[in-house]
Design a protein around this motif. Structure first.
Motif, mmCIF file in Angstrom:
data_model
loop_
_atom_site.group_PDB
_atom_site.id
_atom_site.type_symbol
_atom_site.label_atom_id
_atom_site.label_comp_id
_atom_site.label_asym_id
_atom_site.label_seq_id
_atom_site.Cartn_x
_atom_site.Cartn_y
_atom_site.Cartn_z
ATOM 1 N N ARG A 1 -2.746 41.650 -10.887
ATOM 2 C CA ARG A 1 -2.768 42.883 -11.680
ATOM 3 C C ARG A 1 -3.316 42.682 -13.098
ATOM 4 O O ARG A 1 -3.735 43.642 -13.741
ATOM 5 C CB ARG A 1 -1.350 43.453 -11.787
ATOM 6 N N LEU A 2 -3.291 41.470 -13.566
ATOM 7 C CA LEU A 2 -3.561 41.222 -14.982
ATOM 8 C C LEU A 2 -4.870 41.852 -15.455
ATOM 9 O O LEU A 2 -4.907 42.492 -16.505
ATOM 10 C CB LEU A 2 -3.565 39.721 -15.264
ATOM 11 N N HIS A 3 -5.932 41.703 -14.692
ATOM 12 C CA HIS A 3 -7.224 42.229 -15.142
ATOM 13 C C HIS A 3 -7.541 43.598 -14.547
ATOM 14 O O HIS A 3 -8.428 44.289 -15.034
ATOM 15 C CB HIS A 3 -8.342 41.235 -14.814
ATOM 16 N N LYS A 4 -6.813 43.984 -13.480
ATOM 17 C CA LYS A 4 -7.040 45.309 -12.889
ATOM 18 C C LYS A 4 -6.199 46.376 -13.588
ATOM 19 O O LYS A 4 -6.683 47.455 -13.914
ATOM 20 C CB LYS A 4 -6.701 45.281 -11.393
ATOM 21 N N ASN A 5 -4.934 46.070 -13.815
ATOM 22 C CA ASN A 5 -4.035 47.027 -14.482
ATOM 23 C C ASN A 5 -2.884 46.258 -15.123
ATOM 24 O O ASN A 5 -1.792 46.165 -14.559
ATOM 25 C CB ASN A 5 -3.492 48.044 -13.472
ATOM 26 N N PRO A 6 -3.123 45.696 -16.304
ATOM 27 C CA PRO A 6 -2.109 44.829 -16.928
ATOM 28 C C PRO A 6 -0.798 45.546 -17.257
ATOM 29 O O PRO A 6 0.238 44.892 -17.364
ATOM 30 C CB PRO A 6 -2.807 44.334 -18.202
ATOM 31 N N LEU A 7 -0.819 46.898 -17.406
ATOM 32 C CA LEU A 7 0.435 47.601 -17.672
ATOM 33 C C LEU A 7 1.424 47.428 -16.520
ATOM 34 O O LEU A 7 2.633 47.501 -16.722
ATOM 35 C CB LEU A 7 0.184 49.099 -17.913
ATOM 36 N N ARG A 8 0.904 47.200 -15.314
ATOM 37 C CA ARG A 8 1.790 47.006 -14.162
ATOM 38 C C ARG A 8 2.587 45.715 -14.281
ATOM 39 O O ARG A 8 3.650 45.584 -13.684
ATOM 40 C CB ARG A 8 0.966 46.986 -12.873
ATOM 41 N N VAL A 9 2.083 44.759 -15.063
ATOM 42 C CA VAL A 9 2.840 43.523 -15.274
ATOM 43 C C VAL A 9 4.139 43.822 -16.009
ATOM 44 O O VAL A 9 5.176 43.198 -15.756
ATOM 45 C CB VAL A 9 1.995 42.498 -16.065
ATOM 46 N N LEU A 10 4.109 44.815 -16.908
ATOM 47 C CA LEU A 10 5.320 45.198 -17.641
ATOM 48 C C LEU A 10 6.401 45.726 -16.712
ATOM 49 O O LEU A 10 7.581 45.696 -17.043
ATOM 50 C CB LEU A 10 4.987 46.274 -18.688
ATOM 51 N N ASP A 11 5.995 46.222 -15.542
ATOM 52 C CA ASP A 11 6.927 46.812 -14.581
ATOM 53 C C ASP A 11 7.421 45.796 -13.562
ATOM 54 O O ASP A 11 8.165 46.145 -12.646
ATOM 55 C CB ASP A 11 6.230 47.977 -13.857
ATOM 56 N N SER A 12 7.012 44.544 -13.717
ATOM 57 C CA SER A 12 7.371 43.515 -12.742
ATOM 58 C C SER A 12 8.876 43.255 -12.730
ATOM 59 O O SER A 12 9.522 43.217 -13.777
ATOM 60 C CB SER A 12 6.628 42.210 -13.055
ATOM 61 N N LYS A 13 9.406 43.065 -11.533
ATOM 62 C CA LYS A 13 10.834 42.744 -11.387
ATOM 63 C C LYS A 13 11.056 41.235 -11.288
ATOM 64 O O LYS A 13 12.191 40.777 -11.192
ATOM 65 C CB LYS A 13 11.392 43.430 -10.125
ATOM 66 N N TYR B 1 18.151 61.154 -26.732
ATOM 67 C CA TYR B 1 17.215 60.302 -26.010
ATOM 68 C C TYR B 1 17.085 58.966 -26.716
ATOM 69 O O TYR B 1 17.455 58.815 -27.875
ATOM 70 C CB TYR B 1 15.835 60.967 -25.902
ATOM 71 N N GLU B 2 16.552 58.008 -25.995
ATOM 72 C CA GLU B 2 16.205 56.713 -26.558
ATOM 73 C C GLU B 2 14.730 56.454 -26.265
ATOM 74 O O GLU B 2 14.214 56.882 -25.227
ATOM 75 C CB GLU B 2 17.037 55.589 -25.919
ATOM 76 N N VAL B 3 14.045 55.766 -27.157
ATOM 77 C CA VAL B 3 12.658 55.372 -26.934
ATOM 78 C C VAL B 3 12.645 53.934 -26.422
ATOM 79 O O VAL B 3 13.209 53.039 -27.052
ATOM 80 C CB VAL B 3 11.825 55.480 -28.221
ATOM 81 N N ASP B 4 12.017 53.728 -25.261
ATOM 82 C CA ASP B 4 11.899 52.391 -24.674
ATOM 83 C C ASP B 4 10.415 52.078 -24.507
ATOM 84 O O ASP B 4 9.755 52.560 -23.582
ATOM 85 C CB ASP B 4 12.602 52.342 -23.320
ATOM 86 N N ALA B 5 9.877 51.276 -25.426
ATOM 87 C CA ALA B 5 8.440 50.998 -25.441
ATOM 88 C C ALA B 5 7.994 50.137 -24.266
ATOM 89 O O ALA B 5 6.791 50.029 -24.005
ATOM 90 C CB ALA B 5 8.055 50.324 -26.751
ATOM 91 N N THR B 6 8.926 49.533 -23.529
ATOM 92 C CA THR B 6 8.554 48.691 -22.385
ATOM 93 C C THR B 6 8.498 49.479 -21.081
ATOM 94 O O THR B 6 8.077 48.944 -20.054
ATOM 95 C CB THR B 6 9.554 47.534 -22.201
ATOM 96 N N MET B 7 8.926 50.741 -21.107
ATOM 97 C CA MET B 7 8.960 51.537 -19.874
ATOM 98 C C MET B 7 7.554 51.961 -19.475
ATOM 99 O O MET B 7 6.795 52.488 -20.287
ATOM 100 C CB MET B 7 9.843 52.768 -20.058
ATOM 101 N N VAL B 8 7.193 51.707 -18.223
ATOM 102 C CA VAL B 8 5.914 52.168 -17.679
ATOM 103 C C VAL B 8 6.199 52.848 -16.352
ATOM 104 O O VAL B 8 7.339 52.921 -15.904
ATOM 105 C CB VAL B 8 4.922 50.992 -17.482
ATOM 106 N N ARG B 9 5.187 53.356 -15.721
ATOM 107 C CA ARG B 9 5.317 53.998 -14.412
ATOM 108 C C ARG B 9 4.661 53.117 -13.364
ATOM 109 O O ARG B 9 3.652 52.463 -13.604
ATOM 110 C CB ARG B 9 4.640 55.369 -14.400
#
Length: 430
Positions: A199-211, A251-259
């Protein structure tokens, strides 16, 4: 041969199905208050509807999609989520045209399918309730959708709700942040999970969603998207926060949250609640956000959208865990007791008459003795019994008994068959 349901599916039996109907009825009523209308789309779509909307790197496409080639060699997928099919219907039926008032507000309910390991609240066939609003770029629509989601969960009876929001920004923001993430993660490439390497070069934001625990070590110190917001993105997010404050929605702001799906931008949100039986801490019950490019991606004009989805199975587990009492929708008003075979035509006529008055009514269909019939009335929590025996047949009367107070009265059958509600009012002062 004895058959069993497929793994990861469930039979929703009487007793449980009433709870589903209760949830669906509350949702329909609330959506009507917000002027959202129901849309029903097919259970399966062309594979490209989901691969183009979800993103080739998403888990939905790479791991979880139920897809196959039909007898015409068309590549078909069972729907894994609701949004893409609704967008396809919006585009195909030209709901962006002048005859539709914007924003076009829609809601859906139905089965979704994902191939994953079945667990509590997460099945291979699962059910979602969701909303989509098309045709407005304004942050006011984001906030309306969030407020409606909070309102809906509160009406279900859930407590201790926690709203978390973030922004994924516009394309300028995403491009800048994407490069910053790649620059940060590249030195750790060999230490990332196999999925994150892809995912790193295709869609790096998905790395933030990794479990993956290994990935979380690096994600913790990753750059924040909030530091890369364009002027337009910052203005949109500030407006969302101001309006949430205006409505007194915490509400709370969570800058690490992605979809997990690639089509989201600008506002995203999750609503969580606490239930000890589902594990420690908070669990997400509802999630959504804005997706300004999805309509165009599926062949339509540049039209923005925003919505949310929630899982019904997870919702019901949370309601049970929090001890929410759901009223039974299958209430029985009157049970007609017939004494003797010759009373069957009269009891049949009586029970049908009550049903035509929009009254829940039942009678015996097993040719049982009166004692067994009264037991059935008790077991089904009938509010009244209406008994017809030989003397009642002769006098054209019926013995009406309140199962709550024990009070009994003799009433002309004609009065019962004309207006039973009036009989209850006149004879029992209810």
């Amino acid at each position: 041969m004895r058959f069993q349901r497929p793994k990861g599916t469930a039979d929703i039996l009487p007793g449980e199905s009433e709870k589903w109907a209760y949830v669906e009825n509350i949702a329909r009523d609330l959506f009507n208050n917000y002027q959202y209308q129901e849309i029903r789309t097919p259970l399966f779509e062309n594979f490209e509807v989901f691969s183009r909307s979800s993103g080739e790197t998403s888990d939905v496409v790479t791991k979880e999609m139920y897809d196959f080639h039909d007898k015409g060699d068309r590549h078909i997928s069972l729907r894994p989520e609701g949004t893409a099919g609704v967008v396809r219907a919006y585009v195909e039926n030209k709901m962006y045209g002048p005859e539709y008032q914007r924003p076009v507000k829609l809601f859906y309910m139905g089965s979704m399918f994902r191939y994953e390991r079945p667990q509590s609240g997460r099945l291979r066939e699962f059910h979602q309730i969701g909303v989509e609003a098309f045709g407005s770029d304004e942050p006011e629509v984001d906030v309306e959708v969030i407020a409606m989601a909070m309102d809906l969960l509160q009406q279900f009876g859930l407590t201790d709700l926690r709203l978390t929001i973030n922004t994924l920004g516009d394309q300028e923001t995403r491009d800048d942040y994407r490069q910053a993430l790649i620059d940060y993660l590249e030195p750790h490439f060999e230490e990332l999970s196999d999925d994150s390497k892809l995912r790193l070069h295709k869609n790096p934001l998905r790395v933030l969603d990794s479990k993956d625990p290994q990935d979380k070590v690096f994600v913790k110190d990753a750059p924040s998207i909030l530091d890369f917001l364009s002027e337009n993105s910052q203005k949109h997010f500030d407006r969302v926060r101001l309006l949430l404050d205006t409505l007194n929605i915490d509400y709370e702001v969570d800058a690490t949250m992605v979809r997990g799906l690639d089509y989201y931008n600008h506002t995203i949100f999750e609503i969580m609640t606490q239930a000890k039986t589902l594990g420690d801490g908070y669990t997400t019950i509802c999630a959504g956000g804005r997706y300004n490019g999805l309509v165009k991606e599926l062949g339509g004009p540049e039209v923005s959208g925003v919505g949310f989805g929630l899982g019904v199975e997870r919702l019901l587990l949370l309601l049970e865990a929090q001890g929410v009492d759901m009223p039974s929708l299958n209430t029985l008003t009157a049970y007609i007791v017939g004494i003797g075979e010759e009373t069957s035509p009269a009891t049949m006529k009586m029970v049908q008459s009550l049903r035509q008055q929009d009254i829940s009514a039942e009678r015996d269909y097993l040719n049982r003795k009166p004692k067994a019939q009264f037991k059935s009335a008790n077991k089904n929590n009938a509010q009244f019994t209406i008994t017809i025996g030989e003397s009642e047949m002769q006098n054209q009367t019926a013995n009406v008994k309140s199962m709550v107070t024990g009070e009994e009265v003799s009433v002309p059958q004609s009065e019962i068959m004309v207006n039973f509600k009036q009989v209850v009012t006149d004879y029992f002062n209810i």
